[in-house]
Design a protein around this motif. Sequence first.
Motif, PDB file in Angstrom:
ATOM      1  N   LEU A 143       0.833  -1.199   0.000  1.00 29.32           N
ATOM      2  CA  LEU A 143       0.000   0.000   0.000  1.00 29.32           C
ATOM      3  C   LEU A 143       0.871   1.254   0.000  1.00 29.32           C
ATOM      4  O   LEU A 143       1.922   1.294   0.648  1.00 29.32           O
ATOM      5  N   ILE A 148      -6.063   5.482   3.666  1.00 32.62           N
ATOM      6  CA  ILE A 148      -5.856   5.253   2.235  1.00 32.62           C
ATOM      7  C   ILE A 148      -6.834   4.197   1.730  1.00 32.62           C
ATOM      8  O   ILE A 148      -7.470   4.369   0.677  1.00 32.62           O
ATOM      9  N   GLU A 149      -6.976   3.108   2.464  1.00 32.47           N
ATOM     10  CA  GLU A 149      -7.887   2.042   2.052  1.00 32.47           C
ATOM     11  C   GLU A 149      -9.327   2.531   1.974  1.00 32.47           C
ATOM     12  O   GLU A 149     -10.067   2.187   1.044  1.00 32.47           O
ATOM     13  N   VAL A 201     -10.434   5.650   1.471  1.00 32.16           N
ATOM     14  CA  VAL A 201     -10.637   6.604   0.380  1.00 32.16           C
ATOM     15  C   VAL A 201     -10.677   5.902  -0.970  1.00 32.16           C
ATOM     16  O   VAL A 201     -11.544   6.178  -1.801  1.00 32.16           O
ATOM     17  N   VAL A 202      -9.751   4.970  -1.194  1.00 32.06           N
ATOM     18  CA  VAL A 202      -9.757   4.272  -2.494  1.00 32.06           C
ATOM     19  C   VAL A 202     -10.977   3.366  -2.626  1.00 32.06           C
ATOM     20  O   VAL A 202     -11.383   3.023  -3.743  1.00 32.06           O
ATOM     21  N   TYR A 225      -9.869  15.703  -2.612  1.00 24.89           N
ATOM     22  CA  TYR A 225     -10.504  14.403  -2.825  1.00 24.89           C
ATOM     23  C   TYR A 225     -11.977  14.371  -2.420  1.00 24.89           C
ATOM     24  O   TYR A 225     -12.628  13.336  -2.577  1.00 24.89           O
ATOM     25  N   SER A 255      -1.006  11.999  -2.372  1.00 27.17           N
ATOM     26  CA  SER A 255      -1.293  11.109  -3.493  1.00 27.17           C
ATOM     27  C   SER A 255      -1.943   9.853  -2.950  1.00 27.17           C
ATOM     28  O   SER A 255      -1.387   9.185  -2.075  1.00 27.17           O
ATOM     29  N   ILE A 256      -3.128   9.530  -3.447  1.00 28.73           N
ATOM     30  CA  ILE A 256      -3.851   8.346  -2.990  1.00 28.73           C
ATOM     31  C   ILE A 256      -4.089   7.413  -4.158  1.00 28.73           C
ATOM     32  O   ILE A 256      -4.718   7.792  -5.160  1.00 28.73           O
ATOM     33  N   SER A 257      -3.554   6.217  -4.074  1.00 29.18           N
ATOM     34  CA  SER A 257      -3.743   5.221  -5.122  1.00 29.18           C
ATOM     35  C   SER A 257      -3.616   3.838  -4.506  1.00 29.18           C
ATOM     36  O   SER A 257      -3.091   3.681  -3.405  1.00 29.18           O
ATOM     37  N   ASP A 258      -4.098   2.846  -5.201  1.00 30.07           N
ATOM     38  CA  ASP A 258      -4.015   1.468  -4.723  1.00 30.07           C
ATOM     39  C   ASP A 258      -3.763   0.573  -5.931  1.00 30.07           C
ATOM     40  O   ASP A 258      -4.653   0.363  -6.755  1.00 30.07           O
ATOM     41  N   LYS A 259      -2.535   0.070  -6.047  1.00 34.29           N
ATOM     42  CA  LYS A 259      -2.178  -0.793  -7.165  1.00 34.29           C
ATOM     43  C   LYS A 259      -2.290  -2.274  -6.814  1.00 34.29           C
ATOM     44  O   LYS A 259      -1.893  -3.134  -7.590  1.00 34.29           O
TER      45      LYS A 259
END
Length: 213
Positions: A46, A80-81, A83-84, A131, A183-187
């Motif tokens: 994460l 983070i989890e 928001v994504v 966001y 920066s918020i992302s989840d790859k």
Amino acid sequence: HGKSTLLDALAKGVYPHIPSDGRERVVTHPDAAFICAEEGRAVSGLDISGFMDNLPGNVDPKNFHTQNASGSTSEAAAIIEAVVAGAKLLLIDEDSSATNFLIKDRNMRKLIPEDPITPLFDRVRELYESYGVSTLIVAGGSSDYLGVAQHVIAMRNYLPVCMTDRLRQLTLPRPQKPAEPLSISDKRRVLSENFDPSYRARRLGKTIDVRIK
């Protein structure tokens, strides 16, 4: 005075309920999520770099892995989890949070400038403005968040009292602008083998029937 009780009611308000169970006046947007510190939880792959930097052991905060998260890293991961996953309202109780993740007063900033944590206090307005994620924080031990809040409600003997106008007359702490934007992302991707109940313990060199975490 009912602060945590109110927040608990709001957190449960996302669920349907049967008539006359006492929650007729408790309604919460379904995209709300309760956030807390979960020390000891696992985090895998994460990006928590918006809140953490220069972690010990050359750990990459952009690709954070641990089987035993600290209170602050676990709470950063939870945000983070959420928001994504589509959360538009974060519900946070000071009592169930990592204090060093929520705030850092001006004296601590001077004493330990190399602290790897960017507190939520510095990001909470950015979460909303960039966001569209609102944050409702229950606080009883620190006034820091009062200075960045759009609305302030005091609980007195279980009754809400609006304090917003009164607080505008006070000089309250202001957040520091972080060096990098949030920066918020989840790859991460769900892999079929992750649904196997057995757990391959590389350290022990054997397969365990049930996952440890």
